[in-house]
Every structure is written in structure tokens, then in C-alpha cells.
Design a protein around this motif. Sequence first.
Motif, short mmCIF file in Angstrom:
data_model
loop_
_atom_site.label_atom_id
_atom_site.label_comp_id
_atom_site.label_asym_id
_atom_site.label_seq_id
_atom_site.Cartn_x
_atom_site.Cartn_y
_atom_site.Cartn_z
N GLY A 94 1.17 8.57 -10.54
CA GLY A 94 1.00 7.28 -11.21
C GLY A 94 -0.46 6.88 -11.33
N PRO A 95 -0.72 5.77 -12.02
CA PRO A 95 -2.09 5.33 -12.25
C PRO A 95 -2.75 4.81 -10.96
N GLU A 96 -4.08 4.86 -10.96
CA GLU A 96 -4.84 4.35 -9.82
C GLU A 96 -4.75 2.84 -9.81
N LYS A 97 -4.58 2.25 -8.59
CA LYS A 97 -4.47 0.80 -8.47
C LYS A 97 -5.50 0.30 -7.49
N GLU A 98 -6.03 -0.86 -7.79
CA GLU A 98 -6.95 -1.54 -6.87
C GLU A 98 -6.09 -2.39 -5.94
N MET A 99 -6.19 -2.13 -4.64
CA MET A 99 -5.39 -2.89 -3.68
C MET A 99 -6.21 -4.08 -3.20
N GLY A 100 -5.61 -5.24 -3.20
CA GLY A 100 -6.28 -6.44 -2.74
C GLY A 100 -5.28 -7.38 -2.11
N LEU B 278 0.84 -1.20 0.00
CA LEU B 278 0.00 0.00 0.00
C LEU B 278 0.88 1.25 0.00
N LEU B 279 1.97 1.21 0.77
CA LEU B 279 2.89 2.35 0.78
C LEU B 279 3.47 2.62 -0.60
N LEU B 280 3.84 1.55 -1.30
CA LEU B 280 4.39 1.73 -2.65
C LEU B 280 3.32 2.29 -3.59
N ALA B 281 2.07 1.86 -3.43
CA ALA B 281 0.98 2.41 -4.24
C ALA B 281 0.76 3.89 -3.90
N LEU B 282 0.90 4.24 -2.61
CA LEU B 282 0.78 5.65 -2.20
C LEU B 282 1.88 6.50 -2.84
#
Length: 184
Positions: free
Chosen positions: A131-137, A120-124
Motif C-alpha cells: 500500500g501507499p506510504e502514510k505519515e503517522m501522526g 500504526l499496525l494497520l499502516a504496517l
Amino acid sequence: MVEQSGQHSALSPGQGTGEGPRGALHLSEPEGIESYDLTSKRAAMRGGMAGLEIVGERFCTAFRRTLSSALRRACEIQAVSTEVIKFADFILQVPRPTGLFVYQLKPLPGGCAVVIDGHLLLALVDAMCGGPEKEMGESIQGPERDLTQIELRLLRRLAGPMSEDLGQAWRPLARLRPEFTQIV
């Protein structure tokens, strides 16, 4: 607690409160006050920690607003669990990479940790850089490495607003002043 009239007998060798080795002082809890050990199983079993769960939910709500505003994207945040465990046991369960935001809750001794999954931190970090929006799962896989200095510096930008949200979450229970200390 020792009353002034009992100080002499309590401090004199061989004259304790009547029981135990010489000079032993047996003090009782003041009436109406019960000692509470958070590390004991008994404390955790008795009805859970409702106040702490409320603080967690309030923090998630406040931080969701803060993060959504900062990233200009809809964010969903939820508390995973509220448990009382020893720090040594906790640290063994933390996966890598993980962001451990450490705060001191003044005027209390000790600290508080807000744990955020490393993926999640890397997505943040990606979102903070446009960067592009990502769905976290649950199926998200990423590198098992420590965060870089650049990533840590970007994430430190969240520490101040996160501190305000923590203070707001605690406000109904206690007037605490969270102060950010570090990201581990």
C-alpha cells in the motif's frame, strides 16, 4: 537464609530467633544485598530506571533498521516512555486497537510486552501488502476494532526479527533470550 547449626532451633516450636510468636523465624538480608520491589513508588522515584531507558532506546534503533529493511521504506521509531506500573493499571490505559507483542525473557520469570499502536499496525499491514506510504501522526483516526486473523498473521512476521532486536538491546545489561509467545 538459615545456617545448618540454626536449623533445629528455627524449626522447633517456641524457639524462634527471640522475637515474635513462637516458632517465628526472622531472617535478615545477606550483607550488601538490598531487596528491590519494582512496584513500590520508592523504587520508581529514586532516579528512574536508566538501564531500562537505555534498553528502550537501543531497541528502537535496532527495530527501526529492521523495519526499514523489511518494508523498504524509511521508518522513524522512538520510545514514548519508560515507567514502572502495575499490569492492571497498564492494561486499563491501552487503547483499542493495539498490538501487544508478548515475549518471555529467558531465563527470567515473567514476560515482556512491546506495545504498538493499532493505527500504526494497520499502516504496517498496508505497507507489507504494498500500500501507499502514510505519515503517522496524532490525528490519525481508524477503526476501533480488533485485528483480523489475516492482519495478525502478517504481523507475526515481525515477531522473530523483533525478538532478535530485543535480545540485542538487552545484551549490555544481561544475556536474555527473548521468545515470542503471542500477539494480543
